[in-house]
Each structure stands twice: as C-alpha cells, then as structure tokens.
Design a protein around this motif. Structure first.
Motif, PDB file in Angstrom:
ATOM      1  N   GLN A   6       0.832  -1.205   0.000  1.00  0.00           N
ATOM      2  CA  GLN A   6       0.000   0.000   0.000  1.00  0.00           C
ATOM      3  C   GLN A   6       0.865   1.253   0.000  1.00  0.00           C
ATOM      4  OE1 GLN A   6      -3.419  -0.100   2.828  1.00  0.00           O
ATOM      5  NE2 GLN A   6      -2.721  -2.204   3.152  1.00  0.00           N
ATOM      6  N   HIS A   7       1.903   1.250   0.820  1.00  0.00           N
ATOM      7  CA  HIS A   7       2.815   2.393   0.875  1.00  0.00           C
ATOM      8  C   HIS A   7       3.454   2.625  -0.495  1.00  0.00           C
ATOM      9  CE1 HIS A   7       5.773   5.225   2.363  1.00  0.00           C
ATOM     10  NE2 HIS A   7       6.699   4.493   1.778  1.00  0.00           N
ATOM     11  N   ALA A   8       3.885   1.547  -1.135  1.00  0.00           N
ATOM     12  CA  ALA A   8       4.516   1.677  -2.456  1.00  0.00           C
ATOM     13  C   ALA A   8       3.532   2.248  -3.478  1.00  0.00           C
ATOM     14  CB  ALA A   8       5.039   0.315  -2.924  1.00  0.00           C
ATOM     15  N   PHE A   9       2.278   1.823  -3.413  1.00  0.00           N
ATOM     16  CA  PHE A   9       1.257   2.333  -4.337  1.00  0.00           C
ATOM     17  C   PHE A   9       1.045   3.832  -4.117  1.00  0.00           C
ATOM     18  CE2 PHE A   9      -2.980   3.285  -5.827  1.00  0.00           C
ATOM     19  CZ  PHE A   9      -3.058   2.591  -7.021  1.00  0.00           C
ATOM     20  N   GLY A  16       3.641  10.774  -9.327  1.00  0.00           N
ATOM     21  CA  GLY A  16       3.100  10.945 -10.668  1.00  0.00           C
ATOM     22  C   GLY A  16       3.239   9.711 -11.546  1.00  0.00           C
ATOM     23  N   ARG A  17       3.516   8.586 -10.947  1.00  0.00           N
ATOM     24  CA  ARG A  17       3.667   7.352 -11.697  1.00  0.00           C
ATOM     25  C   ARG A  17       2.300   6.685 -11.885  1.00  0.00           C
ATOM     26  NH1 ARG A  17       8.960   5.928 -12.264  1.00  0.00           N
ATOM     27  NH2 ARG A  17       8.487   3.733 -12.586  1.00  0.00           N
ATOM     28  N   GLN A  18       2.252   5.664 -12.740  1.00  0.00           N
ATOM     29  CA  GLN A  18       1.027   4.919 -13.028  1.00  0.00           C
ATOM     30  C   GLN A  18       1.169   3.506 -12.448  1.00  0.00           C
ATOM     31  OE1 GLN A  18      -1.792   6.079 -14.489  1.00  0.00           O
ATOM     32  NE2 GLN A  18      -2.704   4.101 -14.083  1.00  0.00           N
ATOM     33  N   ARG A  87      -0.244   2.287 -20.462  1.00  0.00           N
ATOM     34  CA  ARG A  87       0.913   1.530 -20.001  1.00  0.00           C
ATOM     35  C   ARG A  87       1.204   1.886 -18.538  1.00  0.00           C
ATOM     36  NH1 ARG A  87       5.143  -0.830 -22.992  1.00  0.00           N
ATOM     37  NH2 ARG A  87       7.141  -0.656 -21.951  1.00  0.00           N
ATOM     38  N   TYR A  88       1.463   0.893 -17.737  1.00  0.00           N
ATOM     39  CA  TYR A  88       1.831   1.115 -16.336  1.00  0.00           C
ATOM     40  C   TYR A  88       3.338   1.254 -16.236  1.00  0.00           C
ATOM     41  CZ  TYR A  88      -2.889  -0.533 -15.434  1.00  0.00           C
ATOM     42  OH  TYR A  88      -4.240  -0.681 -15.419  1.00  0.00           O
ATOM     43  N   ASP A  89       3.789   1.941 -15.191  1.00  0.00           N
ATOM     44  CA  ASP A  89       5.233   2.056 -14.975  1.00  0.00           C
ATOM     45  C   ASP A  89       5.660   1.540 -13.605  1.00  0.00           C
ATOM     46  OD1 ASP A  89       4.370   4.077 -13.278  1.00  0.00           O
ATOM     47  OD2 ASP A  89       5.180   5.700 -14.492  1.00  0.00           O
ATOM     48  N   THR A  90       4.694   1.118 -12.796  1.00  0.00           N
ATOM     49  CA  THR A  90       4.982   0.540 -11.478  1.00  0.00           C
ATOM     50  C   THR A  90       4.058  -0.654 -11.279  1.00  0.00           C
ATOM     51  OG1 THR A  90       5.556   2.737 -10.624  1.00  0.00           O
ATOM     52  CG2 THR A  90       5.113   1.003  -9.000  1.00  0.00           C
ATOM     53  N   PHE A  91       4.657  -1.791 -10.979  1.00  0.00           N
ATOM     54  CA  PHE A  91       3.904  -3.030 -10.798  1.00  0.00           C
ATOM     55  C   PHE A  91       4.163  -3.543  -9.395  1.00  0.00           C
ATOM     56  CE2 PHE A  91       4.487  -2.393 -15.215  1.00  0.00           C
ATOM     57  CZ  PHE A  91       3.330  -2.855 -15.811  1.00  0.00           C
TER      58      PHE A  91
END
Length: 181
Positions: A6-9, A16-18, A87-91
């Motif tokens: 959750q913290h990482a999200f 500003g990441r997706q 496109r996502y940049d954080t998984f």
C-alpha cells in the motif's frame, strides 16, 4: 507485506507514476481497494483481466468463472487488449507466491519489462498454498524476513510453547485469551 505494498502504491501515485497493485485473494483485494480508495488499478489479477476485457468491448462470462481453462483463455484474450489500456510504470504484486508465471508474462506486455518500470513483489514462501514456482525476476533485489505482524502476542506465545517455530513475532497487539477447542 500488504502494508508495504500500500505504501509503495501511494508513493508511486504521489510521484506521478502509473501503478498497478495486484494480488490473488479477493478479500485482500477488497481490503486494499478500501484502504487506498482505489478501484481501477488495485485488485486481483483476474479482476484486472476482466476489466481489460470489458474496457476493450469484449465480454466476460461469469458463468464460466469456475472453469480453470476459462481463466487461461482469458489471459490470451487480454493480450489482444493491451493497446486499449494505458501503459503502467509501477507493478506491485502482493502475495506473489500465488502468482502464476504466465500472468507475469502478460504484465510484461503492459510495461513491466520496460527499463523504467518499477517492480515490487511481496511474497511469503510459507503461504504458498498452490505450490507455484513464483515470478521469475532476474536481477531483482530480494528481501526476506521472518517477522510476522498479524498474529497477536497471546497467540504467538501459545504457538511458541507448542511448536517452537523459527518466527519473529512483531504484532503490537496483545489480543484475546487463547482457547483450544
């Protein structure tokens, strides 16, 4: 694990990441959605696949949801949808021990293999109920901890007396008295 996910999200969104946060368990997914106030990019892998299908105009058949072969076909269908979704940049994968390596291959099509992508997988080998080999992530940093925060202190002491496990109990909660049935 889930608190760190959750913290990482939240941090990714603040930067500003997706981000995309996926897990395997529906109850955990619902808890994460409420905690993060996010329905779209937080959920189970299968719910995310369903959303991808529906967003591209394809149909999801809830009556076939009990058929494991249906879910395999769904992953193939989602591959065709990849251009319809940003496109996502954080998984972020919570409970990654339950994640099928084929699912990871699909996420790579949505940006997980991009050089700028951030990938965080939280897993617990002791909770690997399905015996899956885990997500193959070469060159990935690994952090392992025996700390357990979810078990109240009274239950932890009871387990220690009976089983003497190699566990680092860390819950701040005393909990209710232990009763054996």
């Amino acid at each position: 694990k889930s608190l760190a996910a959750q913290h990482a999200f939240r941090r990714a969104r603040a930067e500003g990441r997706q981000p995309l946060l996926l897990c395997f368990n529906s109850v955990l997914a619902a808890t994460l959605q409420v905690s993060l106030g996010e329905q779209r990019d937080v959920g189970t892998f299968h719910h995310w696949c369903r959303r991808m299908l529906e967003a591209s105009g394809k149909t999801f058949d809830p009556s076939a949801a009990g058929d494991p072969a249906y879910w395999k076909r769904m992953v193939d269908e989602v591959l065709d949808c990849k251009l319809a979704e940003p496109r996502y940049d954080t998984f972020i994968i919570d409970e990654a021990q339950d994640f099928d390596p084929d699912w990871w291959a699909l996420l790579e099509c949505f940006g997980a293999d991009a050089p700028e992508a951030r990938v965080l997988c939280f897993e617990d080998d002791q909770q690997n109920l399905y015996g899956r080999p885990g997500v193959p992530l070469p060159d990935c940093a690994v952090y392992r901890s025996r700390a357990v925060y979810r078990t109240p202190q009274r239950i932890a002491r009871f387990i220690d007396r009976l089983l003497k496990p190699d566990v680092d109990w860390r819950s701040p909660y005393e909990g209710l008295p232990v009763r054996v049935h």
